[in-house]
Scaffold this motif. Structure first.
Motif, PDB file in Angstrom:
ATOM      1  N   ARG A  97       0.826  -1.203   0.000  1.00  0.00           N
ATOM      2  CA  ARG A  97       0.000   0.000   0.000  1.00  0.00           C
ATOM      3  C   ARG A  97       0.863   1.256   0.000  1.00  0.00           C
ATOM      4  O   ARG A  97       0.582   2.220  -0.725  1.00  0.00           O
ATOM      5  CB  ARG A  97      -0.929   0.010   1.221  1.00  0.00           C
ATOM      6  N   ARG A 101       0.942   4.082  -2.938  1.00  0.00           N
ATOM      7  CA  ARG A 101       0.621   5.487  -2.672  1.00  0.00           C
ATOM      8  C   ARG A 101       1.712   6.407  -3.209  1.00  0.00           C
ATOM      9  O   ARG A 101       1.416   7.453  -3.798  1.00  0.00           O
ATOM     10  CB  ARG A 101       0.422   5.701  -1.167  1.00  0.00           C
ATOM     11  N   ALA A 104       1.494   6.449  -7.074  1.00  0.00           N
ATOM     12  CA  ALA A 104       0.356   7.210  -7.589  1.00  0.00           C
ATOM     13  C   ALA A 104       0.649   8.704  -7.609  1.00  0.00           C
ATOM     14  O   ALA A 104       0.187   9.425  -8.508  1.00  0.00           O
ATOM     15  CB  ALA A 104      -0.885   6.923  -6.747  1.00  0.00           C
ATOM     16  N   HIS A 126      -5.830   1.129  -7.849  1.00  0.00           N
ATOM     17  CA  HIS A 126      -6.857   1.626  -6.928  1.00  0.00           C
ATOM     18  C   HIS A 126      -6.567   3.074  -6.532  1.00  0.00           C
ATOM     19  O   HIS A 126      -7.485   3.904  -6.466  1.00  0.00           O
ATOM     20  CB  HIS A 126      -6.910   0.740  -5.688  1.00  0.00           C
ATOM     21  N   GLU A 127      -5.302   3.398  -6.282  1.00  0.00           N
ATOM     22  CA  GLU A 127      -4.928   4.757  -5.900  1.00  0.00           C
ATOM     23  C   GLU A 127      -5.122   5.749  -7.042  1.00  0.00           C
ATOM     24  O   GLU A 127      -5.340   6.944  -6.818  1.00  0.00           O
ATOM     25  CB  GLU A 127      -3.471   4.791  -5.447  1.00  0.00           C
TER      26      GLU A 127
END
Length: 281
Positions: A97, A101, A104, A126-127
């Motif tokens: 994760r 992050r 992104a 997803h980010e």
């Protein structure tokens, strides 16, 4: 690479030589299992025998179904089974994760980016739902699902042959689609990555695709959490162009990161929130 103990003498009678050969072959299997790969040169040096002797050993072990021959050596069979995407999604969740992050935040609205298959790259997808407008091309089902309802993200699905283990597309149809596009950035996943050889994968088809993906982008990022650094579990490799960036987590040991710095690779180490943590002390 060293055997655990010296083999029985091969200078005695026929029985002694056979015993020494059996010992050596057992040790070859053990070494290949522990390291993933075993080269003829390394094995000849470890056992103080000729390369021809080692090649005969490898031929015998291959015939017995205990090793698989590779260029210049051998690899263990079934010692490093490729995990499925379902198995990998829950591994190192916080590290993935954080990597996603940070990655992104490198993407600028209006860019065209390419996403590989894999759990970490899927977390990046997803980010990216909140970075718009954006064009995303991907070979991964996880990324397609993550972006399916992101209205301001234009998604190009690079179809082909589905690899069920990785939930990603590979093959000539995927490659043909890629050759028609270029990208501002590509984010690659990896079963493992080393400073000298690049990305290690279970199949040559995967590495061919990753090399093509890297060639089509201006900036190349490899997203790999700490446990993937420096490992060599398989025999297929994707070479990366100069100037690529490794993004890993702050659990990486200094010894694991150092070879990448020495090779001139840009290394970004991040914490679970995606903030740059700096290289480990």
């Amino acid at each position: 690479m060293q055997p655990e103990q010296r083999p029985p003498s091969e200078t005695g009678g026929e029985s002694s030589r056979q015993s020494g050969s059996r010992y050596r072959r057992e040790e070859i299997v053990r070494l290949a299992t522990s390291t993933g790969l075993a080269s003829v040169e390394e094995l000849a040096g470890a056992f103080e025998v000729t390369a021809s002797t080692i090649r005969r050993d490898l031929a015998q072990l291959t015939a017995e179904g205990r090793l698989a021959r590779t260029y210049g050596g051998a690899m263990a069979l079934l010692s490093h089974a490729e995990p499925s995407l379902r198995q990998r999604i829950g591994e190192a969740f916080e590290a993935k994760r954080g990597i996603a992050r940070w990655a992104a935040r490198q993407v600028v609205a209006g860019e065209t980016v390419l996403l590989d298959a894999g759990s970490t790259v899927g977390a990046l997808a997803h980010e990216l739902r909140w970075t718009s407008p954006l064009t995303v091309a991907t070979t991964g089902l996880t990324s397609i699902q993550a972006l399916a309802d992101a209205e301001d993200v234009h998604v190009e699905c690079l179809g082909g042959t589905l690899r069920h283990l990785s939930q990603g597309f590979v093959g000539p149809l995927t490659e043909a689609a890629l050759e028609r596009m270029t990208f501002d950035r590509v984010f690659l996943g990896a079963d493992s990555v080393t400073a000298d050889r690049g990305i290690c994968e279970a199949e040559l088809e995967q590495t061919r695709l990753k090399e093509l993906m890297a060639r089509q982008a201006e900036r190349v990022y490899v997203l790999a959490h700490a446990t993937k650094l420096g490992r060599r579990p398989f025999h297929a490799w994707a070479q990366l162009p100069d100037g690529w960036t490794l993004v890993t987590d702050d659990g990486a040991e200094p010894g694991a990161v150092a070879p990448f710095h020495a090779a001139g690779v840009e290394v970004v180490v991040v914490d679970a929130e995606g903030h740059v943590a700096g290289p480990p002390d």
